[in-house]
Design a protein around this motif. Sequence first.
Motif, short mmCIF file in Angstrom:
data_model
loop_
_atom_site.label_atom_id
_atom_site.label_comp_id
_atom_site.label_asym_id
_atom_site.label_seq_id
_atom_site.Cartn_x
_atom_site.Cartn_y
_atom_site.Cartn_z
N THR A 59 -26.03 -131.90 -83.32
CA THR A 59 -25.53 -130.67 -82.72
C THR A 59 -26.10 -130.44 -81.32
O THR A 59 -25.96 -129.36 -80.77
CB THR A 59 -25.82 -129.46 -83.62
N HIS A 114 -32.14 -143.28 -78.46
CA HIS A 114 -33.55 -143.63 -78.28
C HIS A 114 -33.73 -145.12 -77.95
O HIS A 114 -34.53 -145.47 -77.10
CB HIS A 114 -34.35 -143.31 -79.54
N ILE A 153 -28.83 -129.77 -79.66
CA ILE A 153 -29.71 -128.73 -79.13
C ILE A 153 -30.94 -129.38 -78.46
O ILE A 153 -31.58 -130.25 -79.05
CB ILE A 153 -30.15 -127.75 -80.23
N HIS A 209 -32.26 -129.24 -86.47
CA HIS A 209 -31.67 -128.96 -85.15
C HIS A 209 -31.61 -130.19 -84.30
O HIS A 209 -32.45 -130.42 -83.47
CB HIS A 209 -32.51 -127.94 -84.41
N ASN A 218 -27.07 -141.10 -85.58
CA ASN A 218 -27.33 -139.67 -85.40
C ASN A 218 -27.06 -139.20 -83.98
O ASN A 218 -26.76 -138.02 -83.76
CB ASN A 218 -28.78 -139.36 -85.78
N THR A 219 -27.16 -140.13 -83.02
CA THR A 219 -26.92 -139.73 -81.63
C THR A 219 -25.53 -139.12 -81.49
O THR A 219 -25.36 -138.11 -80.80
CB THR A 219 -27.08 -140.95 -80.70
N GLY A 249 -34.42 -135.07 -83.17
CA GLY A 249 -34.82 -136.03 -82.14
C GLY A 249 -33.89 -136.18 -80.96
O GLY A 249 -34.23 -136.86 -80.00
N PHE A 250 -32.71 -135.55 -81.02
CA PHE A 250 -31.79 -135.73 -79.89
C PHE A 250 -32.43 -135.22 -78.60
O PHE A 250 -32.37 -135.86 -77.56
CB PHE A 250 -30.46 -135.01 -80.15
N LYS A 251 -33.06 -134.04 -78.71
CA LYS A 251 -33.69 -133.43 -77.54
C LYS A 251 -34.74 -134.33 -76.91
O LYS A 251 -35.08 -134.20 -75.75
CB LYS A 251 -34.35 -132.10 -77.94
N GLU A 266 -27.28 -153.57 -82.13
CA GLU A 266 -26.76 -152.42 -82.89
C GLU A 266 -25.81 -152.91 -83.97
O GLU A 266 -24.89 -153.67 -83.69
CB GLU A 266 -26.05 -151.46 -81.91
N VAL A 281 -29.38 -156.35 -87.90
CA VAL A 281 -30.64 -157.05 -88.16
C VAL A 281 -30.86 -157.10 -89.67
O VAL A 281 -30.80 -156.08 -90.35
CB VAL A 281 -31.80 -156.35 -87.44
#
Lengths: 416, 93
Positions: free
Chosen positions: A77, A43, A79, A416, A72-73, A368-370, A64, A208
């Motif tokens: 999984t 994101h 989806i 998911h 989490n990226t 949130g990946f989607k 980063e 940070v």
Amino acid sequence: MKKYSVFTLARHALDRRKSWSRAWRDPSPKTSYDVVIVGGGGHGLATAYYLASEHGINNIAVVEKGWIGGGNTGRNTTIVRSNYLWDEAAHLYEKSLVLWESLSQELNFNVMFSQRGVMNLGHNLQDMRDIYRRSNANMLNGIDSEILTPQQISEIVPIMNTSPYARYPVLGASFQRRGGIARHDAVAWGFARAADKLGVDVIQNCEVTGIRRNNGKVEGVETTRGFIGARKVGVVAAGHSSVIAEMAGIRMPIESHPLQALVSEPIKPILHTVVMSNAVHGYISQSDKGELVIGAGVDSYLGYGQRGSFSTIEGNIAAIVELFPIFSRVRMLRHWGGIVDVCPDACPIISKTSVDGLYFNCGWGTGGFKATPGSGWVFAHTIARDEPHHLNAAFGIDRFVSGALINEHGAAGVAH
Amino acid sequence: MLLIRCPWCGLREQAEFSCGGEAHIVRPLKPDELTDEQWADYLFMRDNTKGWQTEQWVHSGGCRRWFNAQRDTVTYKFGISYKHTDPKPEDGD
Ligand SMILES: Cc1cc2nc3c(=O)[nH]c(=O)nc-3n(C[C@H](O)[C@H](O)[C@H](O)COP(=O)(O)OP(=O)(O)OC[C@H]3O[C@@H](n4cnc5c(N)ncnc54)[C@H](O)[C@@H]3O)c2cc1C
Ligand SMILES: [Zn+2]
């Protein structure tokens, strides 16, 4: 930086791959930037990319604390779907799905987006009523959706136990054919490379530790590599959102929970679509490498440890084996956890804050990946214009005061 | 698996418990005088502490009583368990 194509591939094969240049630079932080993005997940990198490509802002750093995509990226999984119930959420996720459809070309990086369909199973009368309701709502919003009978499910996934004697019999499913999976790391790498090409500094191993403010306006970020000045700061730190919000004296309606997943040893292609079940709390697909990718539910306690409980995995595997008896002897290869930022209405916060020039994009929780490209798209707009895009106008933090929550627990009920 | 101390039953397996989230959130005494911001703070805003915090647990597969416990949210190590009515203790070790 070289454009990737079949010709460069051939040329580099001839020189034994010696002259490939690195995909993005490794810059030291400058003293100040127009925009600093905190968090180098998909994101954050997408936000930087769209700020540069859509809004002409190129003096940007993505900061980063570990390595890009290590949150989490790189742990999810993968989806991707857009079949959410309410208009606001459906439009946001659908924008993202449309961006996914041309993302590999846009970034000149193969994110391996595969539209193999996503199936949501119903196991009882109420599940089926919810599925019909959501599916109809999706169609009214122009989002593809079909309802499948157990017979049709068996044709698509012959190995699923659709017998009426199953512990949780399968009564039907919704099916979004445009949904699917993508290669998680490639999404982070592709956005990083494309953003770097537009002048964005991707700065890793830089945590940070504070948000410097003056008179209610942001001035920059304190980091483990010194102070970095910024006119605007966008925070996209997933599980650590509350920690960073506290640095700026802001309270968030977020709880960080462990969410776990596991993959099996690679096996021959056997599962050609994505199967999810809210009721038994499992979701499964098969990666292009052949591994079964299985996701569990969240642990009920808060956790910043990137580990979860064994009992959660046990229940998850029981559900998968019940649905797919043939998998009972498949061996698992790896198992891990991420820290997901759960919001009370299962919807994200993409918002300005009470601090001038400070923006937050968080609360994506288990799903949130989607949204990676769409989230970056609307957040870039919010930062560049200092006002939300119409697609994220309903996702302000003020909704917790006004009460205008967007309850997506049904469509997002399973992790998911 | 974690071992959790119920103040009544002693040390038991995690599978017997359910977590009820952050402890010591005080229900407003004069609800009709609260502003929308104060309601939002009470209903939705959470400390979400990284490190030692106090939280509510219920021994759902045992005596079914609620209690509070300290836990480190990074290592998941438990500190002391105490009754609801006891004051909030200092952070654990
Ligand atoms: C097991 C699991 C399965 C999932 N399955 C799915 C799925 O199938 N589909 C789906 O859509 N979603 C899924 N999700 C959710 C999805 O992974 C997330 O919503 C999404 O990846 C969040 O992206 P992000 O870029 O916001 O966060 P992240 O990738 O977590 O990026 C945040 C970054 O911020 C960095 N950071 C934190 N604090 C600081 C600091 N102080 N300074 C600098 N940097 C900092 C972190 O190191 C991290 O890299 C799943 C999540 C998990 C854990
Ligand atoms: Zn007990």
